[in-house]
Write a protein that holds these residues in place. Structure first.
Motif, mmCIF file in Angstrom:
data_model
loop_
_atom_site.group_PDB
_atom_site.id
_atom_site.type_symbol
_atom_site.label_atom_id
_atom_site.label_comp_id
_atom_site.label_asym_id
_atom_site.label_seq_id
_atom_site.Cartn_x
_atom_site.Cartn_y
_atom_site.Cartn_z
ATOM 1 N N ALA A 132 1.344 5.525 -0.857
ATOM 2 C CA ALA A 132 1.734 4.192 -1.159
ATOM 3 C C ALA A 132 2.373 3.528 -0.201
ATOM 4 O O ALA A 132 2.102 2.358 0.267
ATOM 5 N N ALA A 133 3.257 4.395 0.623
ATOM 6 C CA ALA A 133 3.862 3.810 1.800
ATOM 7 C C ALA A 133 2.760 3.449 2.878
ATOM 8 O O ALA A 133 2.881 2.570 3.486
ATOM 9 N N GLU A 134 1.708 4.343 3.210
ATOM 10 C CA GLU A 134 0.594 3.929 4.020
ATOM 11 C C GLU A 134 -0.051 2.653 3.688
ATOM 12 O O GLU A 134 -0.270 1.915 4.657
ATOM 13 N N TRP A 135 -0.403 2.514 2.497
ATOM 14 C CA TRP A 135 -0.804 1.500 1.987
ATOM 15 C C TRP A 135 -0.171 0.235 2.275
ATOM 16 O O TRP A 135 -0.692 -1.031 2.561
ATOM 17 N N MET A 136 1.156 0.299 2.034
ATOM 18 C CA MET A 136 2.079 -0.969 2.252
ATOM 19 C C MET A 136 2.078 -1.359 3.658
ATOM 20 O O MET A 136 2.350 -2.437 4.059
ATOM 21 N N LYS A 137 2.164 -0.026 4.461
ATOM 22 C CA LYS A 137 2.206 -0.531 6.079
ATOM 23 C C LYS A 137 1.176 -1.189 6.385
ATOM 24 O O LYS A 137 1.244 -1.974 7.707
ATOM 25 N N GLN A 138 -0.139 -1.156 5.810
ATOM 26 C CA GLN A 138 -1.216 -1.818 6.356
ATOM 27 C C GLN A 138 -1.073 -3.452 6.414
ATOM 28 O O GLN A 138 -1.688 -4.043 6.862
ATOM 29 N N ALA A 139 -0.087 -3.714 5.301
ATOM 30 C CA ALA A 139 0.244 -5.337 5.194
ATOM 31 C C ALA A 139 1.227 -5.720 6.446
ATOM 32 O O ALA A 139 1.765 -6.674 6.514
ATOM 33 N N GLY A 140 1.553 -4.742 7.267
ATOM 34 C CA GLY A 140 2.520 -5.143 8.453
ATOM 35 C C GLY A 140 3.739 -5.468 8.054
ATOM 36 O O GLY A 140 4.592 -5.054 7.318
ATOM 37 N N PRO A 141 4.191 -6.730 8.695
ATOM 38 C CA PRO A 141 5.593 -7.434 8.354
ATOM 39 C C PRO A 141 5.685 -7.800 6.843
ATOM 40 O O PRO A 141 6.763 -7.967 6.301
ATOM 41 N N TRP A 142 4.548 -7.701 6.052
ATOM 42 C CA TRP A 142 4.468 -8.244 4.769
ATOM 43 C C TRP A 142 4.477 -6.766 3.873
ATOM 44 O O TRP A 142 4.167 -6.972 2.477
ATOM 45 N N ALA A 143 4.855 -5.848 4.428
ATOM 46 C CA ALA A 143 4.947 -4.559 3.566
ATOM 47 C C ALA A 143 5.807 -4.618 2.307
ATOM 48 O O ALA A 143 5.400 -4.161 1.211
ATOM 49 N N TRP A 144 6.919 -5.380 2.542
ATOM 50 C CA TRP A 144 7.911 -5.419 1.368
ATOM 51 C C TRP A 144 7.497 -6.182 0.327
ATOM 52 O O TRP A 144 7.493 -6.176 -1.009
ATOM 53 N N ALA A 145 6.507 -7.345 0.492
ATOM 54 C CA ALA A 145 5.672 -8.112 -0.377
ATOM 55 C C ALA A 145 4.730 -7.174 -1.171
ATOM 56 O O ALA A 145 4.357 -7.523 -2.298
ATOM 57 N N ALA A 146 3.769 -6.651 -0.396
ATOM 58 C CA ALA A 146 3.046 -5.637 -1.068
ATOM 59 C C ALA A 146 3.437 -4.754 -2.171
ATOM 60 O O ALA A 146 2.990 -4.688 -3.038
ATOM 61 N N GLY A 147 4.674 -4.268 -1.641
ATOM 62 C CA GLY A 147 5.306 -3.284 -2.616
ATOM 63 C C GLY A 147 5.904 -3.907 -3.853
ATOM 64 O O GLY A 147 5.535 -3.264 -4.906
ATOM 65 N N MET A 148 6.327 -5.164 -3.630
ATOM 66 C CA MET A 148 7.006 -5.964 -4.801
ATOM 67 C C MET A 148 5.706 -6.323 -5.471
ATOM 68 O O MET A 148 5.721 -6.224 -6.867
ATOM 69 N N GLY A 149 4.593 -6.757 -4.869
ATOM 70 C CA GLY A 149 3.431 -7.082 -5.652
ATOM 71 C C GLY A 149 2.581 -5.981 -6.554
ATOM 72 O O GLY A 149 2.353 -6.076 -7.815
ATOM 73 N N LEU A 150 2.946 -4.807 -6.039
ATOM 74 C CA LEU A 150 2.500 -3.508 -6.820
ATOM 75 C C LEU A 150 3.455 -3.308 -7.894
ATOM 76 O O LEU A 150 2.725 -3.013 -9.146
ATOM 77 N N LEU A 151 4.665 -3.531 -7.799
ATOM 78 C CA LEU A 151 5.699 -3.452 -9.273
ATOM 79 C C LEU A 151 5.261 -4.251 -10.023
ATOM 80 O O LEU A 151 5.536 -4.132 -11.342
ATOM 81 N N ALA A 152 5.018 -5.705 -9.534
ATOM 82 C CA ALA A 152 4.713 -6.755 -10.769
ATOM 83 C C ALA A 152 3.364 -6.361 -11.290
ATOM 84 O O ALA A 152 3.373 -6.610 -12.418
ATOM 85 N N ALA A 153 2.240 -5.755 -10.619
ATOM 86 C CA ALA A 153 1.114 -5.520 -11.235
ATOM 87 C C ALA A 153 1.223 -4.527 -12.018
ATOM 88 O O ALA A 153 0.065 -4.181 -12.905
ATOM 89 N N ASP A 154 2.275 -3.579 -11.966
ATOM 90 C CA ASP A 154 2.151 -2.688 -13.022
ATOM 91 C C ASP A 154 2.545 -3.026 -14.496
ATOM 92 O O ASP A 154 1.988 -2.319 -15.381
ATOM 93 N N LEU A 155 2.582 -4.329 -14.731
ATOM 94 C CA LEU A 155 2.313 -5.091 -16.069
ATOM 95 C C LEU A 155 0.944 -4.825 -16.453
ATOM 96 O O LEU A 155 0.824 -4.624 -17.751
#
Length: 207
Positions: A34-57
């Motif tokens: 999951a960390a490596e996947w988020m890092k692929q978003a570069g400076p938007w890794a935090w947004a990718a992580g938050m998006g994953l948490l929202a997508a958990d719905l």
């Protein structure tokens, strides 16, 4: 009775998604994966992580793993902030989804009697279950949608959601930051601290 059936149906839908695709997602959403996947978003890794948490719905994403991955990427404090914010975002999405069903349609779905019972239940004691459920699988999604459906007062829902999401987010971000598996006391912490926070928050006069 209809309210209970609604809750069971939403929970069953979440379980069905896990049964169909959960194994595939879990192969990719290890802590490091999951960390490596988020890092692929570069400076938007935090947004990718938050998006994953929202997508958990709607997707079988292990939220606590994503929270830990945010801690691994950003450290315990900043990662904890993003993890807590993502968990709150997920809860708000579920609540909003429930509210998308208009009150007239909700009353028709549940029946006037169960709708009023549900609204009273979530207005009085719903804060406890919302706050205590954030680290437990399946329940957060079903509870958030149900809270929205029966029109739980938004300010109470948001307060309970924050009481549950903030300690859970920082806990699992810390676990990821120090590079360890979740200890046995993590679940107790994830329930005990939100309970204490909501015990204080519920004393506020909301209306």
């Amino acid at each position: 009775m209809r309210l209970l059936l609604w809750f069971i149906a939403v929970s069953a839908l979440v379980i069905a998604v896990w049964l169909l695709w959960g194994g595939h997602w879990e192969q990719h959403f290890t802590l490091t994966g999951a960390a490596e996947w988020m890092k692929q978003a570069g400076p938007w890794a935090w947004a990718a992580g938050m998006g994953l948490l929202a997508a958990d719905l709607v997707l079988p994403i292990p939220g606590t793993v994503v929270m830990s991955a945010l801690g691994l990427v950003y450290g315990a404090l900043l990662g904890g902030f993003f993890a807590a914010a993502g968990s709150i975002l997920a809860g708000l999405c579920g609540y909003g989804l429930g509210r998308l069903i208009g009150e007239k349609a909700a009353r028709k779905l549940l029946g006037d009697r169960d709708f009023e019972r549900g609204r009273l239940l979530f207005s009085r004691g719903g804060g406890w279950v919302v706050a205590l459920s954030r680290a437990i699988p399946i329940l957060p999604e079903a509870l958030s949608c149900t809270a929205g459906l029966v029109r739980m007062p938004f300010h109470r829902f948001l307060a309970a959601l924050a009481c549950g999401s903030i300690p859970v987010g920082f806990l699992f971000a810390w676990i990821g930051a120090v590079g360890r598996d979740a200890p046995g006391w993590a679940i107790a912490f994830s329930i005990g601290v939100p309970a204490l926070l909501w015990l204080g928050a519920r004393r506020i006069k909301w209306d």
